[in-house]
Scaffold this motif. Structure first.
Motif, short mmCIF file in Angstrom:
data_model
loop_
_atom_site.label_atom_id
_atom_site.label_comp_id
_atom_site.label_asym_id
_atom_site.label_seq_id
_atom_site.Cartn_x
_atom_site.Cartn_y
_atom_site.Cartn_z
N GLY A 167 55.28 35.84 43.22
CA GLY A 167 55.06 37.27 43.12
C GLY A 167 56.37 38.02 43.19
O GLY A 167 57.24 37.69 44.00
N ARG A 168 56.52 39.03 42.34
CA ARG A 168 57.79 39.79 42.28
C ARG A 168 57.66 41.19 42.86
O ARG A 168 58.65 41.89 43.02
N GLY A 169 56.42 41.63 43.16
CA GLY A 169 56.24 42.94 43.77
C GLY A 169 56.51 44.08 42.81
O GLY A 169 56.92 43.90 41.66
N GLY A 170 56.27 45.29 43.27
CA GLY A 170 56.57 46.47 42.48
C GLY A 170 55.76 46.60 41.21
O GLY A 170 56.16 47.24 40.25
N GLY A 171 54.58 45.97 41.15
CA GLY A 171 53.75 46.04 39.96
C GLY A 171 54.23 45.21 38.80
O GLY A 171 53.67 45.30 37.70
N ARG A 172 55.27 44.40 39.00
CA ARG A 172 55.78 43.56 37.92
C ARG A 172 55.00 42.25 37.84
O ARG A 172 54.37 41.82 38.80
N ARG A 173 55.09 41.63 36.66
CA ARG A 173 54.34 40.40 36.46
C ARG A 173 54.82 39.29 37.37
O ARG A 173 56.02 39.09 37.55
N GLY A 174 53.88 38.56 37.91
CA GLY A 174 54.19 37.33 38.61
C GLY A 174 53.87 36.15 37.70
O GLY A 174 53.56 36.32 36.52
N TRP A 175 53.94 34.96 38.24
CA TRP A 175 53.62 33.78 37.44
C TRP A 175 53.20 32.62 38.32
O TRP A 175 53.49 32.60 39.52
N MET A 176 52.52 31.69 37.69
CA MET A 176 52.04 30.49 38.37
C MET A 176 52.57 29.27 37.64
O MET A 176 52.61 29.23 36.41
N TYR A 177 52.98 28.26 38.39
CA TYR A 177 53.32 26.95 37.83
C TYR A 177 52.18 25.99 38.15
O TYR A 177 51.66 25.97 39.27
N GLU A 226 49.63 39.18 34.99
CA GLU A 226 49.99 40.56 34.71
C GLU A 226 49.95 41.43 35.96
O GLU A 226 49.11 41.24 36.85
N SER A 227 50.89 42.42 36.03
CA SER A 227 50.95 43.44 37.09
C SER A 227 50.74 42.83 38.47
O SER A 227 49.82 43.19 39.20
N SER A 228 51.59 41.90 38.79
CA SER A 228 51.40 41.14 40.03
C SER A 228 51.57 42.01 41.27
O SER A 228 52.54 42.73 41.42
N LEU A 229 50.57 41.93 42.15
CA LEU A 229 50.69 42.49 43.49
C LEU A 229 50.83 41.36 44.50
O LEU A 229 50.78 41.59 45.70
N ALA A 230 50.94 40.13 43.97
CA ALA A 230 50.90 38.97 44.84
C ALA A 230 52.20 38.81 45.62
O ALA A 230 53.23 39.37 45.28
N GLY A 231 52.13 37.97 46.63
CA GLY A 231 53.28 37.71 47.49
C GLY A 231 52.95 38.16 48.89
O GLY A 231 52.28 39.17 49.12
N GLY A 232 53.40 37.39 49.85
CA GLY A 232 53.06 37.72 51.23
C GLY A 232 51.56 37.56 51.43
O GLY A 232 50.97 36.56 51.11
N ASP A 233 50.92 38.61 51.94
CA ASP A 233 49.49 38.56 52.19
C ASP A 233 48.66 39.14 51.05
O ASP A 233 47.44 39.22 51.14
N SER A 234 49.28 39.61 50.00
CA SER A 234 48.56 40.25 48.90
C SER A 234 48.41 39.28 47.73
O SER A 234 49.38 38.88 47.11
#
Length: 627
Positions: free
Chosen positions: A537-547, A586-594
């Motif tokens: 997760g990259r935060g700030g509404g930016r895309r994250g990704w999964m491997y 898309e629009s990653s909010l992931a990372g930490g607890d989100s």
């Protein structure tokens, strides 16, 4: 005399029946005779297309084998089942072709008399059963059926007991094999280096021949044009493996039968670290499906022995080059149907328990269906002869493994347009020194693929990595690995976690970043996770990704990058063959607890954020599973 190359006709031929007839006759200790002419056999080349005028014709096969790669095949541990006594035909100076194949079968330790007795017993049992009940309807994709799984291991060298695996995904080997596996290479890797496949093929053919008299099989059919156009996974999807029998299906899982679609499968290219031959042949009908298996072999002699123990027109092998230390660990399927190609990247091996049939272990899988171009003009109009970054990296990887160039070239007959949103990443065994080589594979290749998808970031990221083995970890990440409590209380218990490995000496080492580890618990209670996945997760509404792929969080899986003292050149040393995919979110909010964005895009398999482990020596703290 030079060999003439020939494209295999996937529609079948008389030579295929002849191969099966000879294999069965030899397995029964009979003289197969010969119905063939003395015309030299042509060298056959598998093509993913059926016609000579396909878009693949005339194309180049892709990049040459990467420079700097160590192509020498080194010694690997050999299962003890291979150390059989020399037969009379082996001692003969001029053995016949029949004697040579019979010798190959003997080298796998097959008792042909016993096999015939077992075959007759099976036939008698079927006749008794057929007189008592009507034939069952023929369906391999009925998700409502409840197949009772069993651990196959009565024959073949990849026998398993209680679903337990040995270190580094090796499985619980038979006593003979386990004895020869002691003293493995320093990475702990071992390979089932020779197949008991001749026996499994004989059983499959015999079972098919006799069972066909008791049930009506559907005609060999092709998908309708509507079915071809309505592909099951046209844009790509990630699913969990189905688990027998406790968990209701919610649309986020998939069975191996649904992946393979055996009734319409024409050609299967399969790469795996472990194999269960009997189980594989129960899922694939080799009377209609040709197999191209990417596997490990110790030596040229062993390669020839493996080739000689299968019907050559039905099953062929590719043996990637290996170093003295490492594993052929990649997991990949290329499945050809009329009208489309399915690319499958699983985290599990070709074993029943990795696909949920024992109800104790789960994996994950990426699938995408690629339609076949109607003609060269259509192909050129869509992709101009190119496959995009995903397809070209797939081609680069297959070329490095030594896959048949014509088979690779025929990939260009399929539309890779929908793969543009994904990245294909890999690790290629060898020492890579040129910029083209070291930047394109291992963890530099991972970074390259992430950047190509516009997912690179110089800002801090949140990384959650699920893995099943470890020899080194990175800071600033959460690494999910099961605790002893999670394993002991799972449905398979200790015996079901043999392929989950982590050494206590690493945990207790002074420099080990213990604070990053979290307990890996599946959301399907009581199931052990064998998945290798990472969430970024990259935060700030930016895309994250999964491997998702075969790679654990280890140097063996991703390589070691060094700078040479003399000359200052860069060198990437890779021990394992690995492959996987990058799946943007898309629009990653992931990372930490989100985890909101990931939850919407993919089936997150583990309980997050995960419980921390206690420090070594502390009382009452959570302890990792050591194996």
């Amino acid at each position: 005399m030079s060999e003439e190359r020939q494209v295999i006709d996937l529609g079948g031929s008389d030579s295929e029946d002849e191969d099966l007839r000879i294999a069965i006759a030899l397995s029964l200790g009979q003289d197969p005779g010969s119905r063939r002419t003395n015309t030299p056999r042509k060298h056959e080349t598998i093509d993913l297309t059926l016609d000579d005028e396909s878009p693949a014709a005339g194309d180049t096969a892709g990049p040459s084998r990467p420079s700097g790669e160590d192509t020498q095949v080194r010694d690997q541990p050999v299962p003890a089942v291979m150390t059989t006594s020399t037969s009379a035909s082996q001692q003969s100076d001029t053995p016949t072709a029949s004697q040579a194949l019979a010798t190959g079968l003997s080298a796998l330790g097959l008792d042909r008399k016993k096999m015939e007795e077992e075959r007759l017993a099976r036939l008698a049992q079927r006749k008794r059963k057929a007189s008592l009940e009507a034939p069952a309807p023929y369906s391999s994709l009925d998700t409502r059926s409840t197949q009772i799984p069993r651990m196959l291991g009565d024959e073949g060298i990849f026998s398993h007991s209680k679903g337990r695996g040995d270190k580094n995904d090796t499985g619980s080997l038979t006593p003979a094999v386990k004895a020869s596996s002691r003293g493995m290479d320093s990475s702990g890797a071992s390979h089932g280096s020779t197949w008991g496949l001749a026996n499994a093929v004989e059983k499959s053919v015999s079972d098919s021949t006799h069972s066909n008299s008791n049930r009506i099989l559907p005609p060999r059919s092709s998908p309708t044009s509507h079915q071809v156009q309505t592909l099951p996974y046209p844009r790509g999807v990630i699913k969990k493996t189905w688990i027998y029998p406790s968990y209701p299906r919610a649309g986020d899982d998939v069975k191996i039968e649904e992946v393979l679609q055996k009734d319409i499968l024409e050609l299967a290219v399969i790469s795996s670290f472990q194999w269960d031959e009997d189980w594989m042949l129960s899922k694939i009908d080799i009377s209609r499906t040709k197999l191209y298996l990417i596997a490990f072999a110790k030596s040229e002699a062993q390669k020839n022995e493996m080739r000689n123990n299968v019907p050559k027109s039905r099953i062929r092998f590719c043996f990637p080059a290996m170093q003295a230390v490492g594993a052929m660990h990649s997991k990949l399927m290329l499945l050809k149907y009329e009208g489309y190609l399915r690319v499958v990247v699983p985290t599990g091996n070709f074993m029943s328990y990795d696909w949920g049939e024992t109800g104790t272990m789960e994996n994950m899988v990426f699938l995408i269906d690629l339609p076949k171009f109607k003609n060269t003009e259509e192909r050129d109009a869509v992709q101009g002869g190119g496959l995009g970054s995903f397809g070209e990296d797939l081609v680069y990887f297959l070329m490095a493994q030594g896959v048949d160039p014509l088979l690779i070239n025929s990939l260009r007959s399929y539309d890779f347009s929908e793969t543009r949103r994904y990245g294909f990443v890999h690790t290629i065994v060898g020492s890579h020194t040129t910029d083209e080589a070291w930047k394109r594979t291992g963890y530099p290749g991972l970074g390259r693929a992430v950047a190509a998808l516009g997912l690179a970031s110089s800002d801090p990221i949140e990384l959650d990595y699920v893995k099943v083995s470890d020899d080194d970890v990175l800071d600033h990440v959460r690494v999910y690995y099961p605790s002893e409590r999670t394993i002991v209380t799972s449905k398979g218990g200790r015996d079901g976690a043999g392929t989950i490995c982590f050494q206590e000496k690493w945990w207790k080492a002074s420099g080990f970043p213990r604070e990053v580890l979290r307990d890996c618990r599946s959301r399907r209670e009581g199931v052990v996770m064998h998945s290798k996945v990472a969430f970024v997760g990259r935060g700030g509404g930016r895309r994250g990704w999964m491997y998702l792929g075969s790679g654990n969080l280890s140097e063996s899986a991703w390589g070691r990058l060094t700078r040479e003292k003399a000359g200052g050149g860069v060198r990437l040393n890779c021990r394992n063959w690995e492959c996987g995919v990058i799946f943007p979110v898309e629009s990653s909010l992931a990372g930490g607890d989100s985890w909101e964005a990931f939850e919407k895009a993919v089936p997150v398999p583990m309980v997050v954020p995960g419980e921390r482990f206690g420090m070594p020596g502390s009382e009452g703290g959570l302890v990792p599973w050591f194996n």
